[in-house]
Design a protein around this motif. Structure first.
Motif, PDB file in Angstrom:
ATOM      1  N   SER A 233       0.833  -1.207   0.000  1.00 42.90           N
ATOM      2  CA  SER A 233       0.000   0.000   0.000  1.00 42.90           C
ATOM      3  C   SER A 233       0.867   1.256   0.000  1.00 42.90           C
ATOM      4  N   PHE A 234       2.010   1.196   0.678  1.00 41.50           N
ATOM      5  CA  PHE A 234       2.940   2.333   0.673  1.00 41.50           C
ATOM      6  C   PHE A 234       3.382   2.648  -0.754  1.00 41.50           C
ATOM      7  N   HIS A 235       3.670   1.609  -1.524  1.00 47.26           N
ATOM      8  CA  HIS A 235       4.126   1.830  -2.897  1.00 47.26           C
ATOM      9  C   HIS A 235       2.987   2.260  -3.813  1.00 47.26           C
ATOM     10  N   VAL A 236       1.760   1.831  -3.499  1.00 48.44           N
ATOM     11  CA  VAL A 236       0.612   2.321  -4.265  1.00 48.44           C
ATOM     12  C   VAL A 236       0.487   3.829  -4.105  1.00 48.44           C
ATOM     13  N   VAL A 237       0.641   4.305  -2.868  1.00 48.15           N
ATOM     14  CA  VAL A 237       0.585   5.745  -2.608  1.00 48.15           C
ATOM     15  C   VAL A 237       1.740   6.453  -3.306  1.00 48.15           C
ATOM     16  N   THR A 238       2.914   5.835  -3.302  1.00 46.35           N
ATOM     17  CA  THR A 238       4.075   6.438  -3.959  1.00 46.35           C
ATOM     18  C   THR A 238       3.840   6.595  -5.454  1.00 46.35           C
ATOM     19  N   ILE A 239       3.278   5.569  -6.067  1.00 50.86           N
ATOM     20  CA  ILE A 239       2.977   5.645  -7.497  1.00 50.86           C
ATOM     21  C   ILE A 239       1.919   6.708  -7.761  1.00 50.86           C
ATOM     22  N   ALA A 240       0.904   6.770  -6.903  1.00 52.48           N
ATOM     23  CA  ALA A 240      -0.210   7.691  -7.121  1.00 52.48           C
ATOM     24  C   ALA A 240       0.174   9.147  -6.895  1.00 52.48           C
ATOM     25  N   THR A 241       1.255   9.400  -6.151  1.00 49.32           N
ATOM     26  CA  THR A 241       1.621  10.782  -5.832  1.00 49.32           C
ATOM     27  C   THR A 241       2.849  11.275  -6.596  1.00 49.32           C
ATOM     28  N   ILE A 242       3.923  10.482  -6.592  1.00 50.27           N
ATOM     29  CA  ILE A 242       5.147  10.952  -7.257  1.00 50.27           C
ATOM     30  C   ILE A 242       5.598   9.998  -8.369  1.00 50.27           C
ATOM     31  N   THR A 243       4.730   9.100  -8.791  1.00 52.49           N
ATOM     32  CA  THR A 243       4.910   8.235  -9.971  1.00 52.49           C
ATOM     33  C   THR A 243       6.226   7.450  -9.966  1.00 52.49           C
ATOM     34  N   ILE A 244       6.625   6.988  -8.803  1.00 48.94           N
ATOM     35  CA  ILE A 244       7.777   6.087  -8.702  1.00 48.94           C
ATOM     36  C   ILE A 244       7.228   4.707  -8.380  1.00 48.94           C
ATOM     37  N   SER A 245       7.528   3.720  -9.243  1.00 49.66           N
ATOM     38  CA  SER A 245       6.829   2.434  -9.141  1.00 49.66           C
ATOM     39  C   SER A 245       7.536   1.394  -8.267  1.00 49.66           C
ATOM     40  N   PHE A 246       8.861   1.351  -8.272  1.00 50.17           N
ATOM     41  CA  PHE A 246       9.617   0.312  -7.561  1.00 50.17           C
ATOM     42  C   PHE A 246       9.171  -1.087  -8.009  1.00 50.17           C
ATOM     43  N   ALA A 247       8.837  -1.221  -9.282  1.00 48.20           N
ATOM     44  CA  ALA A 247       8.293  -2.489  -9.786  1.00 48.20           C
ATOM     45  C   ALA A 247       9.194  -3.696  -9.525  1.00 48.20           C
ATOM     46  N   PRO A 248      10.511  -3.632  -9.755  1.00 48.67           N
ATOM     47  CA  PRO A 248      11.344  -4.808  -9.471  1.00 48.67           C
ATOM     48  C   PRO A 248      11.309  -5.208  -8.001  1.00 48.67           C
ATOM     49  N   HIS A 249      11.282  -4.213  -7.126  1.00 47.40           N
ATOM     50  CA  HIS A 249      11.203  -4.478  -5.691  1.00 47.40           C
ATOM     51  C   HIS A 249       9.882  -5.149  -5.339  1.00 47.40           C
ATOM     52  N   LEU A 250       8.799  -4.698  -5.939  1.00 46.34           N
ATOM     53  CA  LEU A 250       7.484  -5.281  -5.671  1.00 46.34           C
ATOM     54  C   LEU A 250       7.423  -6.726  -6.148  1.00 46.34           C
ATOM     55  N   ALA A 251       8.075  -7.018  -7.268  1.00 45.45           N
ATOM     56  CA  ALA A 251       8.120  -8.399  -7.754  1.00 45.45           C
ATOM     57  C   ALA A 251       8.878  -9.282  -6.771  1.00 45.45           C
ATOM     58  N   ALA A 252      10.019  -8.816  -6.287  1.00 49.33           N
ATOM     59  CA  ALA A 252      10.804  -9.608  -5.329  1.00 49.33           C
ATOM     60  C   ALA A 252      10.060  -9.778  -4.016  1.00 49.33           C
TER      61      ALA A 252
END
Length: 318
Positions: A233-252
């Protein structure tokens, strides 16, 4: 400690995690990091390899080198996602993706969201063979997942350490998030920025969350999943506000999840009216359905004799 590091997990979880990670690598090449291919047109003297690139005899990126790595990695990652030749394909994908990242990060910017994914690629070949849906437990697979989990949490904890090491306490009270919103903020971020002192509170919260992230290993299973849900959920907020996805981290980070419960092919077959063996069925698996119910599902109603057969002590049916 050794028991915790090698806590056995179902092989089906390893199979699902392996498929997800290798498919993500393929997607990463064409969705998240296709810009790495532009490095082929950059003059060679601008290539300043990372330490690992200096220690290993790696070539300077050229159009041929970059193209070979791209197409080989794309093909082999898709093959590795099938689970075949897990060691041969796994080690090859790991080596090629490491080189892909060295090329990407050797021109002045290093992204820390790749650490967990790289560790996952390094340890997955050691997990051995695994099939989807296999409930047999494996310590080797448990070790691979645990090491990946540690890498994921280290990404958080060391990020907080870096903030305090280089920014000091001023990072907490500075304008870090305000600058991020100015550079790449969304409409939602603009609304958040209008609330007095909310960005400062958010910066304190981010550092606290990152510093205390290792607590996840001390929690019972249910609460651990809840905390991992908070991470997402922290990363969802990050994507929704400053458009940083951290996609590789989320996959791991899926290494924390009971992925063996996710069976998309089984779900698709059920939606298509077929069970896992390919035969027609209702919503109930016919493999565990009594004969009378199977006939009902096929459109045949039980006769009175069928209902009385068990009580009369003779076989059901005519």
């Amino acid at each position: 400690m050794s028991g915790w590091l090698t806590e056995a997990v179902p092989r089906g979880r390893i199979a699902a995690f392996r498929t997800l990670i290798y498919l993500f690598v393929a997607a990463d090449l064409v969705v998240f990091t296709p810009w790495v291919r532009t490095r082929a047109s950059v003059p060679g003297e601008l290539y300043q390899p990372l330490l690992v690139g200096r220690l290993l005899p790696l070539p300077t990126p050229t159009p041929t080198v970059v193209a070979v790595i791209f197409w080989a990695l794309l093909l082999l990652a898709v093959l590795a996602a099938t689970g075949r030749a897990p060691r041969l394909l796994g080690w090859t994908v790991c080596a090629l993706y490491l080189e892909w990242m060295i090329i990407a990060m050797s021109y002045g910017k290093v992204d820390h969201d790749r650490f967990g994914l790289l560790v996952a690629l390094a340890v997955l070949p050691t997990a051995g063979r695994a099939r989807h849906g296999d409930t047999t437990r494996t310590e080797a697979g448990g070790w691979a997942l645990r090491v990946t989990q540690i890498a994921v949490i280290c990404t958080y904890f060391l990020a907080a350490w870096a903030k305090l090491r280089f920014g000091g306490l001023d990072w907490l009270t500075g304008s870090v998030l305000a600058r991020a919103i100015i550079r790449r903020g969304t409409d939602l971020a603009d609304l958040v920025a209008q609330v007095p002192y909310l960005l400062i509170v958010a910066q304190f919260g981010i550092v606290a969350f990152e510093l205390f992230s290792p607590v996840v290993f001390l929690l019972p299973a249910r609460w651990r999943l809840a905390m991992v849900g908070f991470f997402y959920s922290f990363h969802v907020v990050t994507i929704a506000t400053i458009t940083i996805s951290f996609a590789p981290h989320l996959a791991a980070m899926t290494s924390f999840l009971p992925l063996e419960r996710v069976r998309p092919l089984v779900w698709a077959r059920r939606l298509a009216g077929r069970d896992t063996s390919g035969s027609t069925s209702t919503d109930v698996d016919t493999a565990a359905t009594p004969p009378d119910q199977e006939r009902i599902g096929a459109g045949t109603k039980p006769t009175p004799l069928d209902d009385q057969a068990p009580a009369l002590g003779r076989p059901a049916g005519p």
